[in-house]
Design a protein around this motif. Structure first.
Motif, PDB file in Angstrom:
ATOM      1  N   ASN A 117       2.697  88.280  25.404  1.00 34.02           N
ATOM      2  CA  ASN A 117       1.630  87.803  26.272  1.00 34.02           C
ATOM      3  C   ASN A 117       2.214  87.156  27.525  1.00 34.02           C
ATOM      4  O   ASN A 117       1.720  87.368  28.634  1.00 34.02           O
TER       5      ASN A 117
ATOM      6  N   GLN B 125       2.112  88.536  31.488  1.00 35.01           N
ATOM      7  CA  GLN B 125       1.559  87.810  32.631  1.00 35.01           C
ATOM      8  C   GLN B 125       2.603  87.578  33.719  1.00 35.01           C
ATOM      9  O   GLN B 125       2.257  87.256  34.847  1.00 35.01           O
TER      10      GLN B 125
ATOM     11  N   ILE C  12       3.266  73.601  34.218  1.00 36.69           N
ATOM     12  CA  ILE C  12       2.638  74.736  33.535  1.00 36.69           C
ATOM     13  C   ILE C  12       1.164  74.432  33.257  1.00 36.69           C
ATOM     14  O   ILE C  12       0.281  75.260  33.505  1.00 36.69           O
ATOM     15  N   TYR C  13       0.929  73.226  32.775  1.00 42.28           N
ATOM     16  CA  TYR C  13      -0.443  72.814  32.455  1.00 42.28           C
ATOM     17  C   TYR C  13      -1.325  72.893  33.689  1.00 42.28           C
ATOM     18  O   TYR C  13      -2.423  73.468  33.669  1.00 42.28           O
TER      19      TYR C  13
ATOM     20  N   THR D 264      -1.958  76.418  34.848  1.00 38.61           N
ATOM     21  CA  THR D 264      -2.830  77.148  33.936  1.00 38.61           C
ATOM     22  C   THR D 264      -4.294  76.778  34.164  1.00 38.61           C
ATOM     23  O   THR D 264      -5.189  77.606  34.009  1.00 38.61           O
ATOM     24  N   THR D 265      -4.534  75.509  34.514  1.00 39.71           N
ATOM     25  CA  THR D 265      -5.933  75.096  34.679  1.00 39.71           C
ATOM     26  C   THR D 265      -6.519  75.533  36.026  1.00 39.71           C
ATOM     27  O   THR D 265      -7.717  75.429  36.224  1.00 39.71           O
TER      28      THR D 265
ATOM     29  N   ARG E 155      -2.011  81.482  37.126  1.00 42.04           N
ATOM     30  CA  ARG E 155      -1.724  81.691  35.713  1.00 42.04           C
ATOM     31  C   ARG E 155      -0.465  82.534  35.551  1.00 42.04           C
ATOM     32  O   ARG E 155       0.334  82.321  34.645  1.00 42.04           O
TER      33      ARG E 155
ATOM     34  N   ILE F  61       6.770  79.133  32.198  1.00 43.83           N
ATOM     35  CA  ILE F  61       6.963  79.083  30.739  1.00 43.83           C
ATOM     36  C   ILE F  61       8.284  79.738  30.365  1.00 43.83           C
ATOM     37  O   ILE F  61       9.034  79.242  29.520  1.00 43.83           O
TER      38      ILE F  61
ATOM     39  N   TYR G  94      -1.531  77.856  26.613  1.00 42.35           N
ATOM     40  CA  TYR G  94      -1.567  79.008  27.514  1.00 42.35           C
ATOM     41  C   TYR G  94      -1.936  80.264  26.733  1.00 42.35           C
ATOM     42  O   TYR G  94      -2.748  81.071  27.167  1.00 42.35           O
TER      43      TYR G  94
ATOM     44  N   LEU H 227      -5.622  80.382  25.854  1.00 40.98           N
ATOM     45  CA  LEU H 227      -6.493  80.678  26.988  1.00 40.98           C
ATOM     46  C   LEU H 227      -6.325  82.118  27.460  1.00 40.98           C
ATOM     47  O   LEU H 227      -7.299  82.787  27.805  1.00 40.98           O
ATOM     48  N   SER H 228      -5.083  82.615  27.486  1.00 38.86           N
ATOM     49  CA  SER H 228      -4.858  83.916  28.102  1.00 38.86           C
ATOM     50  C   SER H 228      -4.791  85.050  27.084  1.00 38.86           C
ATOM     51  O   SER H 228      -4.741  86.208  27.466  1.00 38.86           O
ATOM     52  N   PHE H 229      -4.786  84.726  25.797  1.00 36.41           N
ATOM     53  CA  PHE H 229      -4.719  85.808  24.807  1.00 36.41           C
ATOM     54  C   PHE H 229      -5.841  85.710  23.776  1.00 36.41           C
ATOM     55  O   PHE H 229      -6.628  86.636  23.603  1.00 36.41           O
TER      56      PHE H 229
ATOM     57  N   TYR I 178     -14.169  78.802  27.686  1.00 38.53           N
ATOM     58  CA  TYR I 178     -13.561  77.699  26.945  1.00 38.53           C
ATOM     59  C   TYR I 178     -14.332  77.539  25.648  1.00 38.53           C
ATOM     60  O   TYR I 178     -15.556  77.388  25.664  1.00 38.53           O
TER      61      TYR I 178
ATOM     62  N   ALA J 272      -6.829  70.799  25.255  1.00 36.87           N
ATOM     63  CA  ALA J 272      -7.048  70.463  26.662  1.00 36.87           C
ATOM     64  C   ALA J 272      -7.164  71.725  27.504  1.00 36.87           C
ATOM     65  O   ALA J 272      -7.943  71.778  28.447  1.00 36.87           O
ATOM     66  N   LEU J 273      -6.389  72.757  27.155  1.00 35.89           N
ATOM     67  CA  LEU J 273      -6.415  73.970  27.956  1.00 35.89           C
ATOM     68  C   LEU J 273      -7.525  74.931  27.536  1.00 35.89           C
ATOM     69  O   LEU J 273      -8.115  75.593  28.371  1.00 35.89           O
TER      70      LEU J 273
END
Lengths: 412, 299, 280
Positions: free
Chosen positions: A45, A49, A369-370, A373-374, A381, A388, B127, B130-132, B149, B227-228
């Motif tokens: 994954n 990305q 990263i956090y 990502t948000t 992303r 990462i 991550y 959220l992305s997978f 979410y 949180a994500l």
């Protein structure tokens, strides 16, 4: 004589039982591979990305600035500066010169400015690696239709720039340099504080403490601390280091205040918070290592008239060093990956300058990263995925060091 | 010859330092209880706030002075439930496979892989969620059913996060069951499955229960994944496909923003924090009790 | 040569000849058992008669435990162990590809060196194996309660535990635990009971009880017992096999015969040396 002895009746059920046994064995086996599958998915994954097609649109077509077939990257610093002077507004040029005169920057930094300010390159769309490999044709068609002016390039979000650039609002230029420096500074403080106290505590508990109720409480307490959620340590850090000890952690009493912060949300606070967090881990690992040193060694040492500390220093610690170091490295890699407590004590969201002392503002790799990502834009992303990979490579090499130490120093 | 006690100032100094290190962890605990408790007390002392309302209220809206922690607790509960949905069956199956079936070679391959899984920072798991995980849930159940979410995605990924923990603790418990019990069962004509499930597993049940409880405690305190992926904003819902903030998710979001000290918002975070602390501490103590009782029986 | 009569010999064994082919419980031929590359048992051939007690004796490490565990394929639980040769049970090679080890172990039960009751009630300890193996209570057959009682009686334990069947098997004394393990084995109706040093962890009185029990059980079952106690072998067994280690530490069968003959008139000097205590 009691009851008559009867022969019991047994029904043959072995076929059924064996079928059952086989079914469950397959379930157990498949489950075991599920662990591997999860890990693979996680890594795939991220790779998915990190690489892939990106449509980049620019205000000024880079090709129009290429001179006699020499690509821009190969131009000298002087030529690049000329390009900047020719293409940006006077105001912007003045601002750039004020930050740092262009002549003092390196060629690659100047090149970045050309990309950012002259081309004003932007990411219009991104595609995942899987998409890019399998639907090349349709991606080309889509890009040509929706973003006719954009360049479609196969892009890697992990690149040297990612390591050498500071943060930026443009994902094409953004990097993790400040975050890496932040992580290093913080981990340094964490180790300086947690290592001596942790090892000292382990030595006390294993070599000095007798089995009193007080020492049992200390042990139970350490086990419980190891299970406290990391975010609670963040709140503790916020209450103690950031607020109560603000004069110290902000550097105010040392007269070294960072004019932009002037509060306790500094590298020092972050390092101390993480030190409290990893302390139980270091103690538990060090105790295991000390426990593994055979008693005969201690007795031999006492037998030749050594004191308790002499025995500990010359025999127990060297014998346990391997385990203590491995445990410490694992604790450090835990600290490097922590995010939540640092968010709570107040990591900065945007800094472009490298931290230069323990009273600087900070950000670290996981927080970068956090934050990326948000962000709502998909290209951030992708950027997060690149970061990462950087983080995982750092952690992986630390674990490799731990394994190397484990194998190098012989065990008792 | 002089056998009198010698005065050794160096030794005394070192001993004092070691003693200080030994009790240092006590200071940490006192710090947690005192500092977080102090702010929490300030919160409960504020006008319009009561402990009862805090524990039973179903709205958390600091802007209008509503401080009911239940929305945060229920979403914590939902994420924990989904985490256990993954971690218990797979974790126990892997533990049984490793301890009862696998050859040493397989064991030596699987265990490092699980260790790698355990060493990955939680922000990376977030991550991943959220992305997978979320896109997968959305493609299975429909994008109109599953929010971007949602608590299910965060929970499932937390299950993967604690899989190594539950596996290794359970495997330790299973491996600690004496070989003679396995031999007894096999000698009576039990199949491998019957031996594992009906003899070894029950004998290790307390260790396994302890593993599960530690896993729950870990999930309850886990922050970055929720949180994500679990969504921002407290919401009193039992629908796992909706976004809802957990206790940790709320703390990290609010404290990450601009927050003025000594405001009721700031203090309310510590009320949630102390609740979280006591929940996880309680779970950890229960698990330790179970393990130590198990040890007594084992010997 | 006749040895001085230092052992109390099982009277019955003096009357017998070597086992005949028509009444064999187990027939092992050219047995070689390996752990990895190490050969623990080398070229053993042995004919074990039905409804007799056969003792395997020899110095420690001579492979007697390995040998007895191979009779119900328990040795397979040790990783890396494998076997060459064949073991016939009712004329069938138990190591043939088509044979299910679970079925073998159900027919050839085993009692272990250390008593190992399950951490369940006394009743459950006896009933568990039977239930597992398809025990059915139907008209004309004993139900489970009756069967548990019968097995406990046969194991000479009933009178001691009949009032506390729901107590844990672990609450019993060592000797009682071992008899519980015997009752548990009887409950699955095996034809052969293997006993691997069943009394070595017990005190002399408990040992005596187990020995008496073996003599009683032999009317119904074939018993093979490994023991390091030569007095015990002499007292309880009808036949005795003496094993020892050869140069490369593999176990070999030195002599096999009636217990009386082995203990009073050994043919091999190594047997004589061992039973007279000169080596081993």
């Amino acid at each position: 004589m009691s009851k008559p002895k009867l022969k019991p009746l047994f029904i043959d059920n072995l076929k059924l039982r064996n079928a059952n046994a086989n079914r469950w064995k397959i379930f157990f086996q498949v489950s075991t591979y599920v662990g591997i599958i999860f890990l693979t998915l996680l890594l795939l994954n991220i790779l998915n990305q990190t690489f892939g097609y990106v449509a980049i649109s620019s205000k000024v077509d880079p090709d129009s600035l290429t001179k006699e077939g020499v690509s821009l990257e190969q131009l000298s610093k002087k030529e690049l500066i000329t390009i900047i002077q020719d293409n940006v507004s006077a105001g912007l040029l003045r601002q750039l010169q004020r930050e740092m005169p262009l002549e003092e920057k390196s060629q690659s930094e100047v090149y970045d400015i050309v990309v950012e300010k002259v081309f004003e390159s932007e990411v219009s769309a991104t595609w995942t690696l899987a998409d890019s490999l399998m639907n090349k044709v349709s991606i080309r068609a889509e890009a040509a239709e929706k973003y006719p002016k954009a360049d479609l390039v196969f892009y890697s979000w992990v690149k040297p720039h990612l390591l050498s650039n500071p943060q930026s609002s443009n994902p094409l230029n953004a990097g993790v340099r400040t975050a890496i420096f932040g992580s290093l500074w913080i981990v340094l403080i964490t180790v300086i504080v947690a290592f001596p106290i942790g090892v000292g505590s382990a030595i006390y508990l294993e070599e000095y403490a007798s089995n009193t109720w007080f020492n049992r409480i200390i042990q139970t307490n350490i086990n419980n601390l190891a299970g406290v959620p990391s975010i609670i340590y963040g709140m503790l850090g916020l209450a103690i280091f950031v607020r109560t000890l603000e004069p110290i952690t902000s550097g105010a009493i040392f007269g070294s205040v960072d004019p932009t912060t002037a509060n306790g949300r500094t590298i020092l606070s972050a390092g101390l918070t993480l030190a409290l967090l990893v302390l139980p881990l270091i103690i538990i690992n060090a105790r295991e290592a000390i426990k593994a040193v055979p008693d005969s060694i201690r007795q031999a040492s006492y037998g030749v008239g050594a004191t308790r500390w002499q025995t500990t220093w010359s025999h127990v610690i060297p014998g346990a060093l391997r385990g203590i170091l491995t445990g410490t490295i694992l604790a450090i890699s835990r600290a490097m990956g922590e995010t939540a407590p640092l968010v709570v004590i107040g990591a900065s969201t945007y800094i472009v300058f490298d931290p230069n002392n323990i009273f600087s503002k900070f950000t670290v790799l996981p927080i970068q990263i956090y934050q990326w990502t948000t962000r709502p834009q998909p290209e951030f992303r992708n950027l997060a995925a690149g970061a990462i990979i950087v983080l995982m490579l750092i952690l992986l090499s630390m674990n490799a060091i731990a394994i190397y130490i484990r194998n190098k120093y012989r065990k008792y | 010859m002089n056998l009198k006690k010698k005065h050794r100032p160096g030794e005394t100094f070192i001993q004092a330092f070691l003693y200080f290190c030994g009790i240092f962890s006590i200071f940490t605990t006192i710090g947690i209880v005192f500092e977080i408790g102090k702010e929490a007390l300030l919160f409960f002392g504020s006008p319009g706030v009561s402990l009862w309302e805090f524990l039973t209220g179903t709205t958390w809206q600091p802007q209008v002075g509503e401080f009911g922690v239940l929305p945060l607790v229920t979403s914590t509960f939902i994420t924990t439930f989904f985490a256990m949905l993954i971690a218990i069956p797979f974790g126990l199956a892997i533990a049984i496979y490793l301890s009862e079936y696998a050859t040493i070679k397989v064991k030596n391959t699987i265990k490092p892989i699980l260790e790698v899984l355990a060493g990955i920072p939680t922000v990376v798991y977030g991550y991943f969620a959220l992305s997978f995980m979320t896109p997968i849930l959305r493609s299975i159940f429909g994008a109109d059913v599953v929010d971007i979410y949602n608590t299910a995605s965060a929970g499932l990924v937390m299950g993967i996060l604690i899989l190594p923990l539950i596996t290794s603790m359970s495997e330790d418990a299973l491996s600690a069951v004496p070989r003679s019990l396995r031999e007894a069962a096999v000698g009576l004509g039990a199949t491998k499955l019957e031996t594992a499930v009906k003899v070894v597993f029950p004998a290790a049940i307390s260790g396994i229960a302890a593993a599960i409880i530690v896993g729950i405690s870990r999930v309850v305190g886990e922050t970055m994944i929720v949180a994500l992926a679990a969504g921002a904003g407290p919401k009193f819902t039992f629908n796992p496909f909706e976004g809802a903030e957990t206790m940790t998710g709320h703390i990290v979001r609010i404290s990450g923003g601009d927050l003025s000290y000594d405001s009721i918002d700031y203090n309310s975070l510590f009320a949630i924090g102390i609740l979280l602390f006591f929940i996880t501490l309680g779970l950890n103590i229960i698990s330790q009790r179970i393990v130590s009782r198990f040890r007594e029986v084992g010997e | 040569m006749q040895l001085p009569f230092i052992y109390e010999i099982n009277i019955e064994s003096t009357e017998m000849t070597l086992p005949q082919n028509n009444s064999l419980a187990i027939e092992a031929t050219n047995l070689n058992i390996y752990y990895g590359t190490f050969r623990a048992v080398k070229d053993v051939s042995l004919k074990i008669p039905q409804n007799k007690v056969t003792a395997l004796i020899g110095p420690s490490g001579c492979g007697k435990s390995t040998l007895i565990r191979s009779f119900n394929r328990m040795n397979e639980l040790v990783p890396g162990s494998h076997l060459k040769g064949e073991i016939l049970f009712r004329g069938e090679n138990i190591y043939a590809q088509t044979v299910d080890p679970v079925e073998v172990r159900r027919k050839i039960g085993m009692v272990f060196q250390k008593p190992n009751p399950f951490p369940k009630s006394i009743y459950e300890n006896v009933a568990w194996g039977a239930k597992l193996n398809g025990f059915k209570s139907e008209l004309g057959y004993p139900n489970m309660d009756e069967w548990v009682e019968q097995c406990l009686r046969k194991a000479a334990l009933w009178d001691e535990v009949k009032d506390k069947l729901d107590q844990s098997g672990l609450s019993l004394s060592g000797g009682q635990q071992q008899r519980l393990c015997i009752a548990r084995t009887i409950a699955i109706q095996p034809e052969i009971i293997l006993m691997d040093e069943p009394a070595s962890a017990l005190d002399p009185i408990a040992t005596l009880k187990i020995e008496e029990l073996m003599r009683e059980l032999v009317e119904e079952y074939t018993i093979i017992v490994v023991t390091h106690n030569m007095h015990q072998a002499a007292r309880v067994s009808d036949y005795t096999a003496f094993l020892t280690m050869d140069e490369d530490r593999s176990g070999v069968l030195v002599e096999y015969g009636q217990t009386n003959q082995i203990f009073t008139n050994p043919r091999d000097s190594r047997t004589e040396g061992y039973i007279t205590g000169r080596y081993g």
